[in-house]
Design a protein around this motif. Structure first.
Motif, PDB file in Angstrom:
ATOM      1  N   ALA A  73       0.825  -1.210   0.000  1.00  0.00           N
ATOM      2  CA  ALA A  73       0.000   0.000   0.000  1.00  0.00           C
ATOM      3  C   ALA A  73       0.858   1.259   0.000  1.00  0.00           C
ATOM      4  CB  ALA A  73      -0.931  -0.009   1.210  1.00  0.00           C
ATOM      5  N   ALA A  74       2.089   1.169   0.514  1.00  0.00           N
ATOM      6  CA  ALA A  74       2.990   2.327   0.537  1.00  0.00           C
ATOM      7  C   ALA A  74       3.657   2.562  -0.814  1.00  0.00           C
ATOM      8  CB  ALA A  74       4.048   2.135   1.622  1.00  0.00           C
ATOM      9  N   GLY A  75       3.370   1.708  -1.782  1.00  0.00           N
ATOM     10  CA  GLY A  75       3.904   1.919  -3.122  1.00  0.00           C
ATOM     11  C   GLY A  75       5.258   1.287  -3.375  1.00  0.00           C
ATOM     12  N   ALA A  76       5.616   0.285  -2.598  1.00  0.00           N
ATOM     13  CA  ALA A  76       6.899  -0.391  -2.809  1.00  0.00           C
ATOM     14  C   ALA A  76       6.934  -1.043  -4.180  1.00  0.00           C
ATOM     15  CB  ALA A  76       7.123  -1.444  -1.726  1.00  0.00           C
ATOM     16  N   GLU A  77       8.100  -1.063  -4.773  1.00  0.00           N
ATOM     17  CA  GLU A  77       8.305  -1.763  -6.037  1.00  0.00           C
ATOM     18  C   GLU A  77       8.315  -3.263  -5.742  1.00  0.00           C
ATOM     19  OE1 GLU A  77       8.936  -1.902 -10.196  1.00  0.00           O
ATOM     20  OE2 GLU A  77       8.434  -0.208  -8.915  1.00  0.00           O
ATOM     21  N   LEU A  78       7.494  -4.005  -6.474  1.00  0.00           N
ATOM     22  CA  LEU A  78       7.341  -5.441  -6.243  1.00  0.00           C
ATOM     23  C   LEU A  78       7.884  -6.252  -7.405  1.00  0.00           C
ATOM     24  CD1 LEU A  78       3.606  -5.465  -5.089  1.00  0.00           C
ATOM     25  CD2 LEU A  78       5.641  -5.210  -3.653  1.00  0.00           C
ATOM     26  N   CYS A  79       8.301  -7.460  -7.091  1.00  0.00           N
ATOM     27  CA  CYS A  79       8.608  -8.471  -8.092  1.00  0.00           C
ATOM     28  C   CYS A  79       7.782  -9.693  -7.708  1.00  0.00           C
ATOM     29  CB  CYS A  79      10.095  -8.806  -8.107  1.00  0.00           C
ATOM     30  SG  CYS A  79      10.503 -10.135  -9.265  1.00  0.00           S
ATOM     31  N   VAL A  80       6.863 -10.077  -8.569  1.00  0.00           N
ATOM     32  CA  VAL A  80       5.968 -11.204  -8.310  1.00  0.00           C
ATOM     33  C   VAL A  80       6.360 -12.354  -9.228  1.00  0.00           C
ATOM     34  CG1 VAL A  80       3.569 -11.980  -8.335  1.00  0.00           C
ATOM     35  CG2 VAL A  80       4.116  -9.635  -7.637  1.00  0.00           C
ATOM     36  N   THR A  81       6.549 -13.546  -8.648  1.00  0.00           N
ATOM     37  CA  THR A  81       6.947 -14.696  -9.448  1.00  0.00           C
ATOM     38  C   THR A  81       6.012 -15.875  -9.217  1.00  0.00           C
ATOM     39  OG1 THR A  81       8.468 -15.491  -7.734  1.00  0.00           O
ATOM     40  CG2 THR A  81       9.393 -14.049  -9.411  1.00  0.00           C
ATOM     41  N   VAL A  82       5.800 -16.618 -10.294  1.00  0.00           N
ATOM     42  CA  VAL A  82       4.997 -17.844 -10.271  1.00  0.00           C
ATOM     43  C   VAL A  82       5.726 -18.876 -11.113  1.00  0.00           C
ATOM     44  CG1 VAL A  82       2.877 -18.886 -11.144  1.00  0.00           C
ATOM     45  CG2 VAL A  82       2.761 -16.718  -9.953  1.00  0.00           C
ATOM     46  N   THR A  83       5.813 -20.108 -10.626  1.00  0.00           N
ATOM     47  CA  THR A  83       6.426 -21.184 -11.406  1.00  0.00           C
ATOM     48  C   THR A  83       5.580 -22.442 -11.302  1.00  0.00           C
ATOM     49  OG1 THR A  83       8.649 -20.322 -10.978  1.00  0.00           O
ATOM     50  CG2 THR A  83       8.499 -22.589 -11.752  1.00  0.00           C
ATOM     51  N   LEU A  84       5.337 -23.065 -12.428  1.00  0.00           N
ATOM     52  CA  LEU A  84       4.677 -24.361 -12.503  1.00  0.00           C
ATOM     53  C   LEU A  84       5.687 -25.359 -13.047  1.00  0.00           C
ATOM     54  CD1 LEU A  84       1.347 -23.178 -14.167  1.00  0.00           C
ATOM     55  CD2 LEU A  84       1.676 -23.775 -11.764  1.00  0.00           C
ATOM     56  N   VAL A  85       5.953 -26.421 -12.319  1.00  0.00           N
ATOM     57  CA  VAL A  85       6.886 -27.454 -12.778  1.00  0.00           C
ATOM     58  C   VAL A  85       6.084 -28.532 -13.490  1.00  0.00           C
ATOM     59  CG1 VAL A  85       8.585 -29.178 -12.079  1.00  0.00           C
ATOM     60  CG2 VAL A  85       8.515 -26.950 -10.923  1.00  0.00           C
ATOM     61  N   ASP A  86       6.459 -28.814 -14.738  1.00  0.00           N
ATOM     62  CA  ASP A  86       5.738 -29.791 -15.553  1.00  0.00           C
ATOM     63  C   ASP A  86       6.474 -31.119 -15.703  1.00  0.00           C
ATOM     64  OD1 ASP A  86       3.593 -28.021 -16.121  1.00  0.00           O
ATOM     65  OD2 ASP A  86       4.814 -27.043 -17.653  1.00  0.00           O
ATOM     66  N   GLY A  87       7.774 -31.129 -15.422  1.00  0.00           N
ATOM     67  CA  GLY A  87       8.504 -32.384 -15.580  1.00  0.00           C
ATOM     68  C   GLY A  87       9.949 -32.269 -15.146  1.00  0.00           C
ATOM     69  N   LEU A  88      10.505 -33.406 -14.717  1.00  0.00           N
ATOM     70  CA  LEU A  88      11.928 -33.502 -14.411  1.00  0.00           C
ATOM     71  C   LEU A  88      12.615 -34.035 -15.657  1.00  0.00           C
ATOM     72  CD1 LEU A  88      11.667 -35.179 -10.894  1.00  0.00           C
ATOM     73  CD2 LEU A  88      11.764 -32.733 -11.445  1.00  0.00           C
ATOM     74  N   VAL A  89      13.575 -33.299 -16.164  1.00  0.00           N
ATOM     75  CA  VAL A  89      14.277 -33.662 -17.388  1.00  0.00           C
ATOM     76  C   VAL A  89      15.574 -34.356 -16.994  1.00  0.00           C
ATOM     77  CG1 VAL A  89      15.271 -32.818 -19.543  1.00  0.00           C
ATOM     78  CG2 VAL A  89      13.238 -31.699 -18.583  1.00  0.00           C
TER      79      VAL A  89
END
Length: 196
Positions: A73-89
């Motif tokens: 709410a104070a206006g901080a700069e954000l970095c939002v991350t999302v990861t979906l793992v689909d397979g182990l190679v």
């Protein structure tokens, strides 16, 4: 299509990247949680939380007094991350092991949503994401509950997606190494519901 910025220009394996809004939206919609990172009092902080999307905005919520809500709410700069793992190679060499994945990184500042009608609609969308059709069955939030919860929205204006799919990429010299190579699929499934 999101505009490329210096922060969202993919330098390592750029062929895996995308600035396509629909591709990013699909990943955000499938993921149940994200990590929000920011600097607070000169120190980096990362907080995992629930997120959901409405149109071109990603929404988050928290108690009025939570650090995350205050910083956003104070206006901080954000970095939002999302990861979906689909397979182990699994490759023939240790060096070429990898994962198949889909990920999104967003940058920006969140704004507080204060309109009661917008807040109620947003929380209905959250419940529908978690369990489609459920919102019509549960008691809706009261005015007091809505007032106790801070709702913040981050516009999807700066960000990128990155994905990897397919088999391992072994060196030609390793193709005869006597070990199995391929992809072990990974998926998140919902189990049988357990009653209260």
């Amino acid at each position: 299509m999101l505009t490329k910025t210096d922060r969202t220009t993919l330098r390592q394996r750029p062929h895996r990247g995308s600035h396509d809004f629909e591709a990013m939206a699909a990943i955000l919609d499938e993921a149940l949680a994200c990590t929000i990172s920011f600097v607070d009092e000169g120190r980096p902080v990362s907080i995992p939380t629930t997120h959901w999307r409405m149109g071109g905005q990603v929404l988050f919520h928290g108690g009025q007094g939570s650090r995350l809500a205050k910083v956003m709410a104070a206006g901080a700069e954000l970095c939002v991350t999302v990861t979906l793992v689909d397979g182990l190679v699994l490759a023939r060499s240790a060096f070429h092991h990898s994962m198949n994945y889909r990920s999104v990184i967003l940058f920006g500042q969140a704004v507080e949503v204060t309109d009661p009608v917008e807040k109620a609609a947003a929380f209905a969308a959250l419940i529908e994401k978690l369990s489609p059709g459920r919102y019509s069955q549960v008691r809706p939030p009261t005015d007091k509950e809505l007032a106790a919860t801070k709702l913040l929205a981050l516009s999807m204006t700066e960000g990128s997606a990155k994905m990897r799919s397919g088999p391992p990429v072994d060196d030609e010299a390793d193709l005869s190494w006597p070990v199995w190579a391929g992809v072990v699929p990974v998926r998140m499934i919902r189990g049988k519901p357990v009653a209260e």
